[in-house]
Enzyme design. Structure first.
Site, PDB file in Angstrom:
ATOM      1  N   ARG A 191     -10.031   0.599   8.926  1.00 29.89           N
ATOM      2  CA  ARG A 191      -9.551  -0.770   9.061  1.00 29.89           C
ATOM      3  C   ARG A 191     -10.536  -1.661   9.811  1.00 29.89           C
ATOM      4  NH1 ARG A 191      -3.617  -0.254   8.615  1.00 29.89           N
ATOM      5  NH2 ARG A 191      -2.545  -1.879   9.695  1.00 29.89           N
ATOM      6  N   ARG A 231      -0.496  -9.735  12.798  1.00 31.08           N
ATOM      7  CA  ARG A 231      -1.060  -8.645  11.980  1.00 31.08           C
ATOM      8  C   ARG A 231      -1.902  -9.217  10.833  1.00 31.08           C
ATOM      9  NH1 ARG A 231       4.282  -5.531  10.646  1.00 31.08           N
ATOM     10  NH2 ARG A 231       3.011  -4.401   9.141  1.00 31.08           N
ATOM     11  N   ARG A 241      11.552  -5.945   4.662  1.00 30.90           N
ATOM     12  CA  ARG A 241      11.388  -4.495   4.452  1.00 30.90           C
ATOM     13  C   ARG A 241      12.392  -3.697   5.282  1.00 30.90           C
ATOM     14  NH1 ARG A 241       5.658  -2.069   5.320  1.00 30.90           N
ATOM     15  NH2 ARG A 241       5.805  -3.304   7.225  1.00 30.90           N
ATOM     16  N   LYS A 258       0.836  -1.209   0.000  1.00 30.26           N
ATOM     17  CA  LYS A 258       0.000   0.000   0.000  1.00 30.26           C
ATOM     18  C   LYS A 258       0.868   1.255   0.000  1.00 30.26           C
ATOM     19  CE  LYS A 258      -2.115  -1.154   3.899  1.00 30.26           C
ATOM     20  NZ  LYS A 258      -1.428  -2.422   4.216  1.00 30.26           N
ATOM     21  N   ARG A 302      11.211  -1.831  10.991  1.00 30.64           N
ATOM     22  CA  ARG A 302      10.138  -1.448  11.902  1.00 30.64           C
ATOM     23  C   ARG A 302      10.032  -2.468  13.025  1.00 30.64           C
ATOM     24  NH1 ARG A 302       4.906  -0.097   8.267  1.00 30.64           N
ATOM     25  NH2 ARG A 302       3.937  -1.422   9.827  1.00 30.64           N
TER      26      ARG A 302
HETATM   27  P1  AP5 Z   1       4.765  -1.638   1.829  1.00 34.24           P
HETATM   28  O1  AP5 Z   1       4.433  -0.767   0.673  1.00 34.24           O
HETATM   29  O2  AP5 Z   1       5.509  -1.054   2.957  1.00 34.24           O
HETATM   30  O3  AP5 Z   1       3.435  -2.382   2.356  1.00 34.24           O
HETATM   31  P2  AP5 Z   1       2.187  -1.867   3.188  1.00 34.24           P
HETATM   32  O4  AP5 Z   1       0.981  -2.466   2.564  1.00 34.24           O
HETATM   33  O5  AP5 Z   1       2.225  -0.384   3.346  1.00 34.24           O
HETATM   34  O6  AP5 Z   1       2.457  -2.617   4.558  1.00 34.24           O
HETATM   35  P3  AP5 Z   1       2.391  -2.109   6.068  1.00 34.24           P
HETATM   36  O7  AP5 Z   1       3.158  -3.120   6.886  1.00 34.24           O
HETATM   37  O8  AP5 Z   1       2.779  -0.678   6.191  1.00 34.24           O
HETATM   38  O9  AP5 Z   1       0.880  -2.267   6.349  1.00 34.24           O
HETATM   39  P4  AP5 Z   1       0.204  -2.336   7.693  1.00 34.24           P
HETATM   40  O10 AP5 Z   1      -1.181  -2.110   7.242  1.00 34.24           O
HETATM   41  O11 AP5 Z   1       0.405  -3.561   8.476  1.00 34.24           O
HETATM   42  O12 AP5 Z   1       0.956  -1.240   8.586  1.00 34.24           O
HETATM   43  P5  AP5 Z   1       0.540   0.171   9.107  1.00 34.24           P
HETATM   44  O13 AP5 Z   1       1.756   0.984   9.191  1.00 34.24           O
HETATM   45  O14 AP5 Z   1      -0.623   0.677   8.345  1.00 34.24           O
HETATM   46  O15 AP5 Z   1       5.538  -2.920   1.249  1.00 34.24           O
HETATM   47  C1  AP5 Z   1       5.986  -3.969   2.103  1.00 34.24           C
HETATM   48  C2  AP5 Z   1       7.332  -4.508   1.606  1.00 34.24           C
HETATM   49  O16 AP5 Z   1       7.138  -5.210   0.387  1.00 34.24           O
HETATM   50  C3  AP5 Z   1       8.380  -3.426   1.304  1.00 34.24           C
HETATM   51  O17 AP5 Z   1       9.629  -3.939   1.631  1.00 34.24           O
HETATM   52  C4  AP5 Z   1       8.255  -3.210  -0.221  1.00 34.24           C
HETATM   53  O18 AP5 Z   1       9.474  -2.777  -0.792  1.00 34.24           O
HETATM   54  C5  AP5 Z   1       7.890  -4.604  -0.684  1.00 34.24           C
HETATM   55  N1  AP5 Z   1       6.962  -4.625  -1.824  1.00 34.24           N
HETATM   56  C6  AP5 Z   1       5.918  -3.787  -2.083  1.00 34.24           C
HETATM   57  N2  AP5 Z   1       5.261  -4.156  -3.199  1.00 34.24           N
HETATM   58  C7  AP5 Z   1       5.889  -5.277  -3.648  1.00 34.24           C
HETATM   59  C8  AP5 Z   1       5.686  -6.142  -4.774  1.00 34.24           C
HETATM   60  N3  AP5 Z   1       4.676  -5.935  -5.655  1.00 34.24           N
HETATM   61  N4  AP5 Z   1       6.540  -7.185  -4.929  1.00 34.24           N
HETATM   62  C9  AP5 Z   1       7.559  -7.407  -4.054  1.00 34.24           C
HETATM   63  N5  AP5 Z   1       7.815  -6.627  -2.983  1.00 34.24           N
HETATM   64  C10 AP5 Z   1       6.979  -5.571  -2.772  1.00 34.24           C
HETATM   65  O19 AP5 Z   1      -0.008  -0.165  10.570  1.00 34.24           O
HETATM   66  C11 AP5 Z   1       0.863  -0.556  11.616  1.00 34.24           C
HETATM   67  C12 AP5 Z   1       0.070  -0.763  12.922  1.00 34.24           C
HETATM   68  O20 AP5 Z   1      -0.553   0.477  13.302  1.00 34.24           O
HETATM   69  C13 AP5 Z   1      -1.098  -1.771  12.832  1.00 34.24           C
HETATM   70  O21 AP5 Z   1      -0.660  -3.091  13.034  1.00 34.24           O
HETATM   71  C14 AP5 Z   1      -1.995  -1.261  13.953  1.00 34.24           C
HETATM   72  O22 AP5 Z   1      -1.535  -1.661  15.222  1.00 34.24           O
HETATM   73  C15 AP5 Z   1      -1.855   0.250  13.864  1.00 34.24           C
HETATM   74  N6  AP5 Z   1      -2.854   0.851  12.953  1.00 34.24           N
HETATM   75  C16 AP5 Z   1      -2.620   1.488  11.765  1.00 34.24           C
HETATM   76  N7  AP5 Z   1      -3.770   1.910  11.215  1.00 34.24           N
HETATM   77  C17 AP5 Z   1      -4.765   1.537  12.069  1.00 34.24           C
HETATM   78  C18 AP5 Z   1      -6.178   1.656  12.041  1.00 34.24           C
HETATM   79  N8  AP5 Z   1      -6.812   2.253  11.018  1.00 34.24           N
HETATM   80  N9  AP5 Z   1      -6.880   1.150  13.083  1.00 34.24           N
HETATM   81  C19 AP5 Z   1      -6.274   0.553  14.131  1.00 34.24           C
HETATM   82  N10 AP5 Z   1      -4.928   0.384  14.209  1.00 34.24           N
HETATM   83  C20 AP5 Z   1      -4.181   0.873  13.194  1.00 34.24           C
HETATM   84 MG    MG Z   2       2.443   0.941   4.971  1.00 31.17          MG
END
Ligand code: AP5
Ligand code: MG
Length: 218
Positions: free
Chosen positions: A88, A171, A127, A13, A160
């Site tokens: 979410r 997760r 990552r 994402k 991270r």
């Molecule tokens: P990346 O682009 O970083 O993936 P992402 O989908 O952004 O993954 P996140 O881990 O950031 O998602 P998340 O939803 O768990 O975390 P968030 O920070 O929102 O890509 C991932 C890796 O793959 C990278 O190394 C990239 O280079 C590689 N890659 C990308 N595309 C690729 C492809 N096509 N092929 C190969 N490699 C690829 O949330 C973190 C925490 O915050 C949650 O667990 C929760 O505790 C809290 N939180 C956040 N939002 C909320 C909410 N709305 N409600 C409640 N808690 C929340």
């Molecule tokens: Mg992200």
């Protein structure tokens, strides 16, 4: 234009949102990045969110909704917006609908980035993230030009704290239980678009741009 990026942890994402920002001049609001900033600044919200994030569980809706609505209010009214990681839960989605209705706005499209579970773990554990600008790299799939340093600002890349194997599994489980139901919610509203994320970054970008170009024309 308001776009929501749905998808499991590690789907890509954040990676694809960066493209939307550069190509379509949309503002990117990532709830995870906002929470990490709160933690870094050692705010009350950051401290309350920490244990949920570190264990791979969701931060309670009431904390997230008020934080994200405030962040959205800070974005210039005319700027298009892409929301990443929010909403979410069904509760968050309903609160977002309500808040947008109050200001006469609506969600234009929801992009659901679909990736198989077995691929997610590999993407997340490899990552490396830039603590300054949030850019994500991967030790195999998306290497920075200079080992360990961000291409944009030269900051030293970090892993991270929630990117460990045990937390990643939780997760993914949390995603299936609490976030996947949003797919049906937005499908029913006729604003859901599927993206196949089980392929190279550039191919996902091409699918996404075709879709957003079409939305801009309609
Ligand atoms: P990346 O682009 O970083 O993936 P992402 O989908 O952004 O993954 P996140 O881990 O950031 O998602 P998340 O939803 O768990 O975390 P968030 O920070 O929102 O890509 C991932 C890796 O793959 C990278 O190394 C990239 O280079 C590689 N890659 C990308 N595309 C690729 C492809 N096509 N092929 C190969 N490699 C690829 O949330 C973190 C925490 O915050 C949650 O667990 C929760 O505790 C809290 N939180 C956040 N939002 C909320 C909410 N709305 N409600 C409640 N808690 C929340
Ligand atoms: Mg992200």
């Amino acid at each position: 234009m308001i776009i929501i990026f749905l998808g499991p942890p590690g789907a890509g994402k954040g990676t694809q949102c960066k493209v939307l920002v550069d190509r379509y001049r949309l503002r990117h609001l990532s709830s995870g990045d906002c929470l990490r900033r709160e933690r870094e600044n050692d705010t009350d919200l950051g401290r309350r969110a920490q244990s949920f994030m570190d264990s791979g569980r969701l931060v309670p809706d009431e904390l997230i909704v008020s934080m994200m609505i405030k962040e959205m209010e800070n974005v210039n009214g005319k700027a298009g917006l892409v929301l990443d990681g929010f909403p979410r839960t069904l509760g968050q989605a309903r609160e977002l609908d309500k808040a947008l209705r109050q200001v006469g706005k609506k969600i234009d499209a929801v992009l659901n980035l679909q990736v198989d579970d077995k691929e997610l773990e590999q993407r997340i554990t490899g990552r490396r993230s830039c603590p300054a600008c949030g850019a994500a790299y991967h030790i195999t799939f998306n290497r920075p030009q200079k080992e360990g340093l961000c291409d944009s600002d030269g900051a030293a890349l970090v892993q991270r704290s929630d990117d460990t194997r045990g937390v990643v599994r939780q997760r993914i489980k949390t995603y299936h239980q609490q976030t996947a139901p949003l797919i049906a919610y937005y499908k029913q509203k006729n604003i859901l678009h599927q993206l196949d994320g089980n392929t190279e970054i550039e191919k996902v970008t091409a699918q996404m741009c075709r879709l957003v170009d079409q939305l801009a024309v309609d």
